[in-house]
Enzyme design. Sequence first.
Site, PDB file in Angstrom:
ATOM      1  CG  ASP A 213      43.582  33.617  36.443  1.00  0.00           C
ATOM      2  OD1 ASP A 213      44.767  33.498  36.095  1.00  0.00           O
ATOM      3  OD2 ASP A 213      42.853  34.529  36.033  1.00  0.00           O
TER       4      ASP A 213
ATOM      5  NE  ARG B  68      49.467  32.376  35.483  1.00  0.00           N
ATOM      6  CZ  ARG B  68      48.366  32.998  35.897  1.00  0.00           C
ATOM      7  NH1 ARG B  68      47.613  32.442  36.833  1.00  0.00           N
ATOM      8  NH2 ARG B  68      47.996  34.153  35.400  1.00  0.00           N
TER       9      ARG B  68
ATOM     10  NE  ARG C 103      43.018  35.825  31.151  1.00  0.00           N
ATOM     11  CZ  ARG C 103      43.385  35.563  32.407  1.00  0.00           C
ATOM     12  NH1 ARG C 103      42.676  36.052  33.404  1.00  0.00           N
ATOM     13  NH2 ARG C 103      44.438  34.830  32.659  1.00  0.00           N
TER      14      ARG C 103
ATOM     15  CG  ASP D 184      38.499  38.527  35.707  1.00  0.00           C
ATOM     16  OD1 ASP D 184      37.355  38.492  36.185  1.00  0.00           O
ATOM     17  OD2 ASP D 184      39.528  38.537  36.406  1.00  0.00           O
ATOM     18  CG  ASN D 185      39.537  34.632  37.380  1.00  0.00           C
ATOM     19  OD1 ASN D 185      40.482  35.264  36.922  1.00  0.00           O
ATOM     20  ND2 ASN D 185      39.093  34.816  38.607  1.00  0.00           N
TER      21      ASN D 185
ATOM     22  NE  ARG E  59      47.656  38.388  41.804  1.00  0.00           N
ATOM     23  CZ  ARG E  59      47.600  37.198  42.399  1.00  0.00           C
ATOM     24  NH1 ARG E  59      48.716  36.583  42.736  1.00  0.00           N
ATOM     25  NH2 ARG E  59      46.454  36.623  42.666  1.00  0.00           N
TER      26      ARG E  59
ATOM     27  CE  LYS F  76      48.701  34.327  40.334  1.00  0.00           C
ATOM     28  NZ  LYS F  76      47.674  33.284  40.612  1.00  0.00           N
TER      29      LYS F  76
ATOM     30  N   GLY G  86      51.627  43.872  41.988  1.00  0.00           N
ATOM     31  CA  GLY G  86      51.990  42.958  40.910  1.00  0.00           C
ATOM     32  C   GLY G  86      52.813  41.764  41.347  1.00  0.00           C
TER      33      GLY G  86
END
EC number: 2.7.7.-
Length: 522
Positions: A279, A192, A199, A269-270, A103, A122, A135
């Site tokens: 995130d 953002r 990442r 992944d963050n 998303r 986002k 998304g």
Amino acid sequence: MKFNIQDTFNKELPADPITENSRRQVERACFSYVTPKHTARPSLVHVSPEMAEELGLSEEDIRSEEFLKVFTGNTVLDGTAPYAMCYGGHQFGNWAGQLGDGRAINLMEVEHNGKHWALQLKGAGETPYSRTADGLAVLRSSIREYLCSEAMYHLGVPTTRALSLALSGDQVLRDVLYNGNPAYEKGAIVCRVAPSFLRFGNYQIFAAREDTATMGTLVNYTIKHFFPELGAPSKASYVQFFQAVADATLEMLVHWQRVGFVHGVMNTDNLSILGLTIDYGPYGWLEGYDHGWTPNTTDRQHKRYRYGNQPNIGLWNLYQLANAIFPLIGEAEPLEAVLEGFKTKFEQKYRDMMKSKIGLYKADDLDPHLLDDLEENLQLTETDMTLFFRNLANFKKQVTDSGAFMEVVGEAFYVPDEVSGEVLEKWKVWFATYQSRLGQEELSDTERKQKMNSVNPKYVLRNYMAQLAIDAADKGDYALIDELFVLLKKPYDEQPEQEKWFAKRPDWARNKVGCSMLSCSS
């Protein structure tokens, strides 16, 4: 509205050859081209003037129709090619395979005043990585991300930034507590901003697929643009790259612990490759000082991402990144040395950070029990972290009765009557030791207070504050968003006119949804 567009990611890295926007596994590509979704009735809620200036935007630009359309995804600027990034990741310790920007849609990269920025929406619609989701994002989570990312920047915490917050005009269905009671909420979009949104998972996905060639291309790109001091690609520069990532991650984590920030979902992944807080999902700020607290309902049972475990998770995630880039190096020893060094460095930096929070600056051997006992005492009864450390700066060297500490920090205790008996004695002993140690400091009380107040914020974005802004915004009132945005630009200043925000969490917020525990729901 003109940008100095300098796209690199979608020009130098391999693209997904399939341009159809359908959910799928994307192989041997770093990204997929996508177009943001057109919204029904977009409207602007708030813009960060500081971030706009960083991008070279004027007030006239911000007020323009073009700004609204571009940063809600309704217009794609000429010369740009929006895309979603491909990555994988470990979620709650388990490999989840391909994840990607489900998303988030990257609009462009911009250079201004010698700085490079990637701009990302986002909540602007589905991508090939959306899996079963839509998304989209809702106003609730978008306000939290918008306010917190800018607040963290002003706290001095490495972070992604936010340019704008807008309503899409669409309704979005969400099950906020994952309890089978979905409801429609206002759709929203945040722009953002960061030097890069890479990442750990961007590299892991290629390792998992044994696609060393594409991973090498991505690592070389990363070094070229974000670690140019490391020089040409080589085994040595790859190890130095890993060292730089480990150091940046460590720096970020020490800052999180310093201000009492709990990320809530430290999946690989963050975690940003640049050591930025990224995130903003079910994050939270410590109200009562509690190493075992996590704001994430999904993590309620095991508390993997609790406050006190964040440094360990940072190291665990670095292990996964080391495993991913190992094929480029072929030797484990140099990577293991970086990981071992992380432990030692963190212990020292954490100790130095805690010393600064309590106003001790002499470079001598500190009684090891002073910090340990402090952290234990803070958890004997519910104690507000922000109030305690901020008010501790008012403690005087020359106080003759260490029991007088209650006059200084008593406001931080949620139930002051519990500071009695054994609890009271433990605090008296600690303050007596602390007072003795303060006597060795050369700074005056006034000078020490000034230094302590520069690392102990007076104002942080407590969850109940964000929830108040969300409740008002749901009714079309955005005044509190602006009030908090302005307040949090100067978190270390006294701001006497805003004293109402320097207070413990109110009782009504203790168990209210959005104020204590949150889900990963957008």
